[in-house]
Motif scaffolding. Sequence first.
Motif, short mmCIF file in Angstrom:
data_model
loop_
_atom_site.label_atom_id
_atom_site.label_comp_id
_atom_site.label_asym_id
_atom_site.label_seq_id
_atom_site.Cartn_x
_atom_site.Cartn_y
_atom_site.Cartn_z
N PRO A 291 0.80 -1.23 0.00
CA PRO A 291 0.00 0.00 0.00
C PRO A 291 0.83 1.28 0.00
N SER A 292 2.16 1.18 0.18
CA SER A 292 3.00 2.37 0.20
C SER A 292 4.44 1.98 -0.11
N LYS A 293 5.25 2.98 -0.40
CA LYS A 293 6.67 2.73 -0.63
C LYS A 293 7.35 2.28 0.66
N ASP A 294 6.90 2.80 1.79
CA ASP A 294 7.45 2.35 3.07
C ASP A 294 7.23 0.86 3.27
N ALA A 295 6.06 0.38 2.83
CA ALA A 295 5.75 -1.05 2.96
C ALA A 295 6.70 -1.88 2.11
N ILE A 296 7.09 -1.35 0.95
CA ILE A 296 8.01 -2.08 0.07
C ILE A 296 9.40 -2.14 0.72
N ILE A 297 9.87 -1.01 1.22
CA ILE A 297 11.18 -0.99 1.88
C ILE A 297 11.18 -1.93 3.08
N THR A 298 10.08 -1.92 3.85
CA THR A 298 9.97 -2.81 5.00
C THR A 298 10.08 -4.27 4.56
N ALA A 299 9.39 -4.62 3.48
CA ALA A 299 9.43 -5.99 2.97
C ALA A 299 10.83 -6.36 2.48
N LEU A 300 11.50 -5.42 1.84
CA LEU A 300 12.86 -5.67 1.36
C LEU A 300 13.82 -5.91 2.52
N VAL A 301 13.68 -5.13 3.59
CA VAL A 301 14.55 -5.31 4.76
C VAL A 301 14.27 -6.66 5.42
N LYS A 302 13.00 -7.03 5.52
CA LYS A 302 12.64 -8.32 6.11
C LYS A 302 13.23 -9.46 5.28
N ARG A 303 13.19 -9.32 3.96
CA ARG A 303 13.74 -10.36 3.10
C ARG A 303 15.26 -10.44 3.27
N ASP A 304 15.92 -9.28 3.38
CA ASP A 304 17.36 -9.27 3.61
C ASP A 304 17.71 -9.97 4.93
N THR B 157 13.46 0.07 13.29
CA THR B 157 13.48 -1.10 14.17
C THR B 157 14.01 -2.32 13.44
N LEU B 158 13.56 -2.51 12.20
CA LEU B 158 14.01 -3.66 11.40
C LEU B 158 15.50 -3.56 11.09
N MET B 159 15.96 -2.36 10.74
CA MET B 159 17.38 -2.18 10.45
C MET B 159 18.22 -2.45 11.69
N GLY B 160 17.72 -2.01 12.85
CA GLY B 160 18.41 -2.29 14.10
C GLY B 160 18.48 -3.77 14.40
N ALA B 161 17.36 -4.47 14.14
CA ALA B 161 17.32 -5.93 14.35
C ALA B 161 18.29 -6.63 13.41
N MET B 162 18.38 -6.14 12.17
CA MET B 162 19.30 -6.73 11.22
C MET B 162 20.75 -6.56 11.67
N GLU B 163 21.08 -5.35 12.11
CA GLU B 163 22.44 -5.08 12.59
C GLU B 163 22.78 -5.98 13.77
N GLU B 164 21.84 -6.12 14.70
CA GLU B 164 22.08 -6.94 15.88
C GLU B 164 22.20 -8.41 15.51
N MET C 70 16.08 -12.41 6.32
CA MET C 70 15.98 -13.85 6.08
C MET C 70 17.21 -14.37 5.35
N GLN C 71 17.72 -13.59 4.39
CA GLN C 71 18.90 -14.01 3.64
C GLN C 71 20.13 -14.04 4.53
N ILE C 72 20.20 -13.09 5.47
CA ILE C 72 21.32 -13.08 6.43
C ILE C 72 21.28 -14.32 7.30
N GLU C 73 20.09 -14.71 7.74
CA GLU C 73 19.96 -15.93 8.55
C GLU C 73 20.42 -17.14 7.76
#
Length: 207
Positions: free
Chosen positions: A53-66, A121-128, A68-71
């Motif tokens: 529904p928004s560009k923010d939603a797309i960025i959020t989905a991309l970060v979540k996918r990244d 929050t997602l970027m922080g979780a990824m970094e951690e 998963m790839q890191i895991e």
Amino acid sequence: MDTSTVDIASQRASDILEKVKSVFASHGFSGASMQDLAQAAQMSVGNFYRYFPSKDAIITALVKRDLMQIETFFDAVRAADDPGAKFMELFRLRIETLPFQDAALWSEAQAASFRVPEIATLMGAMEETVRINVVNALVRIHGDDSAQALEIFATRAHFIMLLVHGFAQRKSCAGNSVNPVQSAAVGELVLTTLHDTIFTPPAQPAV
């Protein structure tokens, strides 16, 4: 809800994310319109909004996918008989094959994190997640989980993240004008530094 429908929707969303990466990379987050993104995904704008529904939603989905790839990256390191060799193998693959689009998207996600709390929050979780997994990998590589070693490994984890992020940032800024020979040489220097950081015993300073 039918689980098969969920799987199809998830795959469809993943396909959309792959198709819109080039729009964000070439136009930037603010310059890309929802119409541009829908066109790249070969969808009507109305149908596109059903998924994002928004560009923010797309960025959020991309970060979540990244994330998963890191895991998946660190799952491979954990499962390896030689975690150090696997670590370097995966880092080399990442450095040598990092697409310009992915590098640009990383920069866009970082910028968006300053505006959108959920993305921050997602970027922080990824970094951690990366930090913890790097420290755990270094513990296994060196067989040392003493307090002193853990402190050294934590510092090295931050340095490793800085190196990889910096390389991606440089590639993003250079864009299509990047000199492939120079980029390869810089990549080799990054990999050499990563190797020294990973394999230097914790009692010694990593160079």
